[in-house]
Design a protein around this motif. Sequence first.
Motif, PDB file in Angstrom:
ATOM      1  N   SER A  93     -25.635 -37.431 -21.001  1.00  0.00           N
ATOM      2  CA  SER A  93     -24.653 -37.254 -22.087  1.00  0.00           C
ATOM      3  C   SER A  93     -23.229 -37.581 -21.631  1.00  0.00           C
ATOM      4  CB  SER A  93     -24.696 -35.798 -22.549  1.00  0.00           C
ATOM      5  OG  SER A  93     -24.445 -34.945 -21.422  1.00  0.00           O
ATOM      6  N   ASN A 152     -21.202 -48.448 -27.446  1.00  0.00           N
ATOM      7  CA  ASN A 152     -20.790 -47.205 -26.772  1.00  0.00           C
ATOM      8  C   ASN A 152     -19.774 -47.445 -25.645  1.00  0.00           C
ATOM      9  OD1 ASN A 152     -22.849 -48.547 -25.411  1.00  0.00           O
ATOM     10  ND2 ASN A 152     -23.820 -46.682 -24.622  1.00  0.00           N
ATOM     11  N   ARG A 179     -24.019 -41.893 -21.598  1.00  0.00           N
ATOM     12  CA  ARG A 179     -23.756 -42.031 -23.040  1.00  0.00           C
ATOM     13  C   ARG A 179     -22.789 -43.174 -23.368  1.00  0.00           C
ATOM     14  NH1 ARG A 179     -23.146 -37.970 -27.057  1.00  0.00           N
ATOM     15  NH2 ARG A 179     -25.086 -37.156 -26.199  1.00  0.00           N
TER      16      ARG A 179
END
Length: 314
Positions: free
Chosen positions: A225, A275, A252
């Motif tokens: 994450s 991302n 992430r």
Amino acid sequence: MQKVVVSFRLFKEWIEFLKDNGFEVIAWDSSVPPSKEWIKENIKDADGLLCSLVNRIDREIIDAAERLKVISTFSVGFDHIDVNYAKSKKIRIGYTPEVLTDATADLIFALLLAVARRVVEGDKLIRSGRWNQPWTPDFMIGTEVNGKVLGIIGMGRIGRALVKRAKGFNMRVIYNSRTKKEVEAEFVDLDTLLRESDFVVLAVDLNPTTYHMVNRDFLNKMKRSAFLINASRGKVVDEKALTEALQSGTIRGAALDVFEEEPTSLDNPLIKLENVVLTPHIGSATFETRQKMAEVSVKNLIAGVRGEKMVFEL
Ligand code: GLV
């Protein structure tokens, strides 16, 4: 008359300042850096060189200089200069730390917030006409920054400025650096930092020990994450390994201000990833900071030529 070479496009008023101080100034005046030959030719009988990070000042250039006293760089980083070789030839090195610390730490936080809260994705969504649904609770969900763990690698001036900002976001700050520092953050080993951080920020300089420090092994140790933020030097990160980690969900997201090759090419696969937030090496790019960098680097140059005390000397 003493001669100085400016090997990048410096603000006109500072070129004038040098001339007003009695120097003969040979100044490059294009955004495309000069060739090595141009620098070698002009540095031959120069007393000082004012360069930037786009000029690679290696042995060959240093050897071409017959009476150079100082290399002043318009940057905090000095990986583009063969510092040891220059020093072995009694050439002094000036650089511009401190004056760009806050601007750079601000940009790092801007990147961190942008990637966590999907700011750039949101902007693109609106501009491309894809914002076609009303507000819903599950739309464009990002990651909370408040209260998270910030892991800083390198604890110099910029690292410290990040600690201050992180306090305002109630973050727990952990760091790793060569030596333990007096700072309001917890020193941990690198593995612990990677295991615990929600945001890993690189605040190191580029040297043989940090080259490709962020490799596959490093990324595998981060939380799935977590986000990586880099505004130091592109070559600290193995971009191929980072691209794979971002594509496969090993981490992430990432926010990058610096690249292995600059300007980075449109073929860089990182550019295709949603991302990732990208900025074009603008860490210190505020009007105020760039003026201060000009002042410090010009004063370093003059002091170096005259054998006086520099503002910041390596
Ligand atoms: C910018 O990257 C600098 O080193 O000043």
